[in-house]
Design an enzyme around this catalytic site. Structure first.
Site, PDB file in Angstrom:
ATOM      1  N   THR A 147       0.960  -1.285  -0.031  1.00  0.00           N
ATOM      2  CA  THR A 147       0.059   0.013   0.001  1.00  0.00           C
ATOM      3  C   THR A 147       0.878   1.199  -0.001  1.00  0.00           C
ATOM      4  OG1 THR A 147      -1.453   1.274   1.505  1.00  0.00           O
ATOM      5  CG2 THR A 147      -0.094  -0.366   2.596  1.00  0.00           C
ATOM      6  N   GLU A 149       0.570   3.476   1.811  1.00  0.00           N
ATOM      7  CA  GLU A 149       0.445   4.006   3.125  1.00  0.00           C
ATOM      8  C   GLU A 149       1.954   3.687   4.063  1.00  0.00           C
ATOM      9  OE1 GLU A 149      -3.111   3.326   5.490  1.00  0.00           O
ATOM     10  OE2 GLU A 149      -4.292   3.228   3.949  1.00  0.00           O
ATOM     11  N   TYR A 172      -1.267  -0.549  11.327  1.00  0.00           N
ATOM     12  CA  TYR A 172      -1.594  -1.259   9.794  1.00  0.00           C
ATOM     13  C   TYR A 172      -0.385  -0.809   8.701  1.00  0.00           C
ATOM     14  CZ  TYR A 172      -3.208  -1.408   5.158  1.00  0.00           C
ATOM     15  OH  TYR A 172      -3.198  -1.747   3.672  1.00  0.00           O
ATOM     16  N   LYS A 176       2.458  -3.391   7.169  1.00  0.00           N
ATOM     17  CA  LYS A 176       2.749  -3.595   5.629  1.00  0.00           C
ATOM     18  C   LYS A 176       4.193  -3.330   5.298  1.00  0.00           C
ATOM     19  CE  LYS A 176      -0.050  -4.512   3.304  1.00  0.00           C
ATOM     20  NZ  LYS A 176      -0.635  -5.977   2.651  1.00  0.00           N
TER      21      LYS A 176
HETATM   22  P1  NAD Z   1     -10.056  -6.706   3.092  1.00  0.00           P
HETATM   23  O1  NAD Z   1      -9.859  -6.309   4.645  1.00  0.00           O
HETATM   24  O2  NAD Z   1     -11.182  -6.503   2.276  1.00  0.00           O
HETATM   25  O3  NAD Z   1      -9.741  -8.514   2.806  1.00  0.00           O
HETATM   26  C1  NAD Z   1      -8.826  -8.964   3.421  1.00  0.00           C
HETATM   27  C2  NAD Z   1      -8.917 -10.540   3.212  1.00  0.00           C
HETATM   28  O4  NAD Z   1      -7.963 -11.181   3.848  1.00  0.00           O
HETATM   29  C3  NAD Z   1     -10.321 -11.132   3.797  1.00  0.00           C
HETATM   30  O5  NAD Z   1     -10.943 -11.753   2.596  1.00  0.00           O
HETATM   31  C4  NAD Z   1      -9.669 -11.682   4.825  1.00  0.00           C
HETATM   32  O6  NAD Z   1     -10.671 -13.081   5.327  1.00  0.00           O
HETATM   33  C5  NAD Z   1      -8.404 -12.293   4.503  1.00  0.00           C
HETATM   34  N1  NAD Z   1      -7.673 -12.596   5.715  1.00  0.00           N
HETATM   35  C6  NAD Z   1      -7.431 -11.591   6.733  1.00  0.00           C
HETATM   36  N2  NAD Z   1      -6.481 -12.375   7.619  1.00  0.00           N
HETATM   37  C7  NAD Z   1      -6.341 -13.525   7.133  1.00  0.00           C
HETATM   38  C8  NAD Z   1      -5.456 -14.664   7.495  1.00  0.00           C
HETATM   39  N3  NAD Z   1      -4.606 -14.668   8.760  1.00  0.00           N
HETATM   40  N4  NAD Z   1      -5.254 -15.842   6.518  1.00  0.00           N
HETATM   41  C9  NAD Z   1      -6.008 -15.795   5.313  1.00  0.00           C
HETATM   42  N5  NAD Z   1      -6.914 -14.834   5.136  1.00  0.00           N
HETATM   43  C10 NAD Z   1      -7.041 -13.678   5.945  1.00  0.00           C
HETATM   44  O7  NAD Z   1      -8.918  -5.927   2.201  1.00  0.00           O
HETATM   45  P2  NAD Z   1      -8.693  -5.325   1.107  1.00  0.00           P
HETATM   46  O8  NAD Z   1      -9.151  -3.850   1.050  1.00  0.00           O
HETATM   47  O9  NAD Z   1      -9.288  -6.096  -0.121  1.00  0.00           O
HETATM   48  O10 NAD Z   1      -7.177  -5.263   0.931  1.00  0.00           O
HETATM   49  C11 NAD Z   1      -6.381  -6.486   0.150  1.00  0.00           C
HETATM   50  C12 NAD Z   1      -5.001  -6.002   0.468  1.00  0.00           C
HETATM   51  O11 NAD Z   1      -4.595  -4.833  -0.493  1.00  0.00           O
HETATM   52  C13 NAD Z   1      -4.480  -5.769   1.859  1.00  0.00           C
HETATM   53  O12 NAD Z   1      -3.041  -6.524   1.652  1.00  0.00           O
HETATM   54  C14 NAD Z   1      -4.291  -4.312   1.906  1.00  0.00           C
HETATM   55  O13 NAD Z   1      -3.118  -3.881   2.489  1.00  0.00           O
HETATM   56  C15 NAD Z   1      -3.918  -3.890   0.375  1.00  0.00           C
HETATM   57  N6  NAD Z   1      -4.401  -2.649   0.008  1.00  0.00           N
HETATM   58  C16 NAD Z   1      -5.641  -2.047   0.261  1.00  0.00           C
HETATM   59  C17 NAD Z   1      -5.869  -1.035  -0.280  1.00  0.00           C
HETATM   60  C18 NAD Z   1      -7.521  -0.447  -0.245  1.00  0.00           C
HETATM   61  O14 NAD Z   1      -7.712   0.655  -0.373  1.00  0.00           O
HETATM   62  N7  NAD Z   1      -8.363  -1.333   0.423  1.00  0.00           N
HETATM   63  C19 NAD Z   1      -5.012  -0.187  -1.079  1.00  0.00           C
HETATM   64  C20 NAD Z   1      -3.898  -0.620  -1.238  1.00  0.00           C
HETATM   65  C21 NAD Z   1      -3.568  -1.837  -0.673  1.00  0.00           C
HETATM   66  P1  TYD Z   2     -10.135   4.573   5.084  1.00  0.00           P
HETATM   67  O1  TYD Z   2     -10.980   4.127   4.044  1.00  0.00           O
HETATM   68  O2  TYD Z   2     -10.166   4.022   6.465  1.00  0.00           O
HETATM   69  O3  TYD Z   2      -8.819   4.431   4.372  1.00  0.00           O
HETATM   70  P2  TYD Z   2      -7.290   4.830   4.868  1.00  0.00           P
HETATM   71  O4  TYD Z   2      -7.258   5.108   6.254  1.00  0.00           O
HETATM   72  O5  TYD Z   2      -6.412   3.579   4.735  1.00  0.00           O
HETATM   73  O6  TYD Z   2      -6.825   5.915   4.027  1.00  0.00           O
HETATM   74  O7  TYD Z   2     -10.190   6.003   5.245  1.00  0.00           O
HETATM   75  C1  TYD Z   2     -10.026   6.921   4.205  1.00  0.00           C
HETATM   76  C2  TYD Z   2     -10.020   8.628   4.740  1.00  0.00           C
HETATM   77  O8  TYD Z   2     -11.154   8.839   5.336  1.00  0.00           O
HETATM   78  C3  TYD Z   2      -8.972   8.638   6.063  1.00  0.00           C
HETATM   79  O9  TYD Z   2      -8.529   9.917   5.889  1.00  0.00           O
HETATM   80  C4  TYD Z   2      -9.973   8.551   7.305  1.00  0.00           C
HETATM   81  C5  TYD Z   2     -11.294   9.175   6.792  1.00  0.00           C
HETATM   82  N1  TYD Z   2     -12.572   8.541   7.368  1.00  0.00           N
HETATM   83  C6  TYD Z   2     -13.545   9.226   7.692  1.00  0.00           C
HETATM   84  O10 TYD Z   2     -13.344  10.572   7.928  1.00  0.00           O
HETATM   85  N2  TYD Z   2     -14.629   8.513   8.124  1.00  0.00           N
HETATM   86  C7  TYD Z   2     -14.898   7.542   8.179  1.00  0.00           C
HETATM   87  O11 TYD Z   2     -15.687   7.054   8.740  1.00  0.00           O
HETATM   88  C8  TYD Z   2     -13.746   6.418   7.771  1.00  0.00           C
HETATM   89  C9  TYD Z   2     -14.156   4.968   7.578  1.00  0.00           C
HETATM   90  C10 TYD Z   2     -12.647   7.085   7.252  1.00  0.00           C
END
Ligand code: NAD
Ligand code: TYD
Length: 363
Positions: A147, A149, A172, A176
Site C-alpha cells: 500500500t 500508506e 497497519y 505492511k
Molecule cells: P479486506 O479487508 O477487504 O480483505 C482481506 C481478506 O484477507 C479477507 O478476505 C480476509 O478474510 C482475509 N484474511 C485476513 N486475515 C487472514 C489470514 N490470517 N489468513 C488468510 N486470510 C486472511 O482487504 P482489501 O481492502 O481487499 O485489501 C487487500 C490487500 O490490499 C491488503 O493487503 C491491503 O493492505 C492492500 N491494499 C488495500 C488498499 C485499499 O484501499 N483497500 C489499498 C492498497 C493496498
Molecule cells: P479509510 O477508508 O479507512 O482508508 P485509509 O485510512 O486507509 O486511507 O479512510 C480514508 C480516509 O477517510 C481517512 O483519511 C480517514 C477518513 N475516514 C473518515 O473521515 N470517516 C470514516 O468513517 C472513515 C472510515 C474514514
C-alpha cells in the site's frame, strides 16, 4: 467450515510442468474486497489460469463476493490462515502454485490502532510463512499487494516514488512496511522472484463498509450520520479497484523481479469534498455529515508518483473517476442485500466499537 477442495482438485497435475498455457495462481485473501475483484478478473480474462483462493474468512472475508464464479472449473476455495504454517503447507502441497498473489491482511487502520497484535501476526508473520513455502516450492513469482500508506504522510505538492523512505505512522501501515522488507530479504538473500505493489486508496464493488467510500454510501442510503474524522481535510488518492487489478496482473506477468511499483491515478480529494460530492450525486443533504473525533496519528496526505509502472509496463488507469463512482453508487444501491447481510450482527458491534467513543467525545 471444511476445506472445500475435494470436488475441484481434478485439474491439478501434481507433476505439472508449468507452461504459459497452464498457470496456477494462489491468491490469498481472495474473499476480501480487492482479492475477490482480482479473482473475478483473472477467471474472466484467462481461461488457462487456475485460481486457488486461500482465505481465513475473517469478518472481512465473504464468499458471497465470488458467487458469480464459484462454480467455475478454474476456481477453488481453500479455507486457511496465512499465519498458520500447517494450513500454508497443505495448500502448497496440494496445489503447487506457479504464482502467489498475496492480498490477505488485516486492512483497516482504525482497527489496527485498537488492536495492533493481530496485524503483526497476519500481515508480517503470515507473509514470512508464505514466503518460506514459496521458496520451498519454487514459486515463479511472489507478488506482495502492499500500500502507499507505507510511505507515511506526504507533504503538499509532493508525490513519492518507489525510492522514498518508509515512514509508516500507524500499526497497519507499519505491518505492511515490515512485510515489504521481508520481500526485499526474500529477493536479496534467497534469490526469490518477487514484486511489491503499492497502490493508493481503492474504491469499488464489494468493499466492506468500514472504509470511507462504502461508509458514505451505506450511511447515506440508510439515513445514518456520516462520520468525518477531524476537520475532514485529509487527502487521499483514489483508484477504481479494476484498474488496480489490471496493474497487479501486468506486474505479476511482466514486472521485473525485485522491483517495487507504485500504482496511482493522481486523483486526489479532501475527505470532506469527497463526502459532499457523493452526497450531491445521491441528492442527499449535507446535514447528514457529522464531524467526529480525529483518528490518532491520522496521516494528512497520500500521493504517489506512478510514472514507473506507466513507463516500464505501459499500465495506466482506464476508469474515469466520475464513471467509476457512478458505477459504485449504482452497485451499492442494487446490492442492499449484500450490505444487509454483513451490516447485521458482528458488523454492528464493530461499528459501535469504532464510532461510539468518537461520538461521545465530541458531544
Ligand atoms: P479486506 O479487508 O477487504 O480483505 C482481506 C481478506 O484477507 C479477507 O478476505 C480476509 O478474510 C482475509 N484474511 C485476513 N486475515 C487472514 C489470514 N490470517 N489468513 C488468510 N486470510 C486472511 O482487504 P482489501 O481492502 O481487499 O485489501 C487487500 C490487500 O490490499 C491488503 O493487503 C491491503 O493492505 C492492500 N491494499 C488495500 C488498499 C485499499 O484501499 N483497500 C489499498 C492498497 C493496498
Ligand atoms: P479509510 O477508508 O479507512 O482508508 P485509509 O485510512 O486507509 O486511507 O479512510 C480514508 C480516509 O477517510 C481517512 O483519511 C480517514 C477518513 N475516514 C473518515 O473521515 N470517516 C470514516 O468513517 C472513515 C472510515 C474514514
Amino acid at each position: 467450515m471444511e476445506n472445500q477442495t475435494e470436488s475441484t482438485l481434478n485439474f491439478i497435475d501434481k507433476d505439472k510442468i508449468p507452461t504459459d498455457e497452464h498457470k496456477i495462481i494462489l491468491v490469498t485473501g481472495g474473499a476480501g474486497f480487492i482479492g475477490s475483484n482480482f479473482i473475478r478478473y483473472l477467471i474472466s480474462k484467462y481461461p488457462n489460469f487456475k485460481v486457488i483462493n486461500f482465505d481465513k474468512l475473517t469478518y472481512a472475508g465473504n464468499l458471497n463476493n465470488l458467487i458469480t464464479i464459484e462454480d467455475n472449473v478454474n476456481y477453488v476455495f481453500f479455507k486457511g490462515d496465512v499465519a498458520d504454517p500447517k494450513d500454508v503447507k497443505t495448500a502448497f502441497e496440494q496445489f503447487s502454485p506457479d504464482y502467489v498473489v498475496h492480498f490477505a491482511a488485516e486492512s483497516h487502520v482504525d482497527k489496527s490502532i485498537i488492536n495492533p497484535d493481530i496485524f503483526l501476526k497476519t500481515n508480517v508473520l503470515g507473509t514470512q510463512i508464505l514466503l518460506n513455502y514459496s521458496r520451498e516450492h519454487k514459486v515463479q513469482k511472489f507478488v506482495q499487494v502492499s500500500t502507499d500508506e507505507v510511505y507515511g504522510s506526504i507533504g503538499n505538492d509532493l508525490n513519492v516514488n518507489e525510492e522514498a523512505r518508509l515512514e509508516p505512522n500507524n500499526p497497519y501501515s507499519a505491518s505492511k512496511a515490515s512485510a515489504d522488507l521481508l520481500l526485499r530479504v526474500a529477493y536479496q538473500t534467497y534469490g526469490q522472484r518477487i514484486n511489491v505493489i503499492r497502490a493508493c486508496n481503492n474504491f469499488g464493488p464489494y468493499q466492506f463498509p468500514e472504509k470511507l467510500v462504502p461508509v458514505i454510501i451505506h450511511n447515506a442510503l440508510n439515513n445514518i450520520e456520516i462520520p468525518v474524522y477531524g476537520d475532514g481535510k485529509n487527502i487521499r488518492e483514489w483508484i477504481h479497484v479494476e484498474d488496480h487489478c489490471r496493474a497487479i496482473d501486468v506486474i505479476m506477468q511482466n514486472g521485473k523481479s525485485g522491483e517495487t511499483y507504485n500504482v496511482g491515478t493522481g486523483n486526489k480529494w479532501e475527505n470532506i469534498e469527497l463526502v459532499e460530492h457523493i452526497l450531491e450525486k445521491l441528492n442527499i443533504n449535507n446535514n447528514i455529515i457529522s464531524y467526529v473525533l480525529d483518528r490518532q496519528g491520522h496521516d494528512i496526505r497520500y500521493s504517489v508518483d506512478s510514472s514507473k509502472i506507466r513507463k516500464e509496463l505501459g499500465w495506466k488507469p482506464q476508469i474515469a473517476f466520475e464513471v467509476g463512482l457512478d458505477q459504485v453508487i449504482t452497485w451499492y444501491t442494487n446490492h442492499m442485500d449484500w450490505i444487509e447481510e454483513i451490516t447485521t450482527g458482528k458488523y454492528m458491534n464493530y461499528y459501535d466499537d469504532i464510532y461510539k467513543p468518537r461520538m461521545m467525545e465530541t458531544q
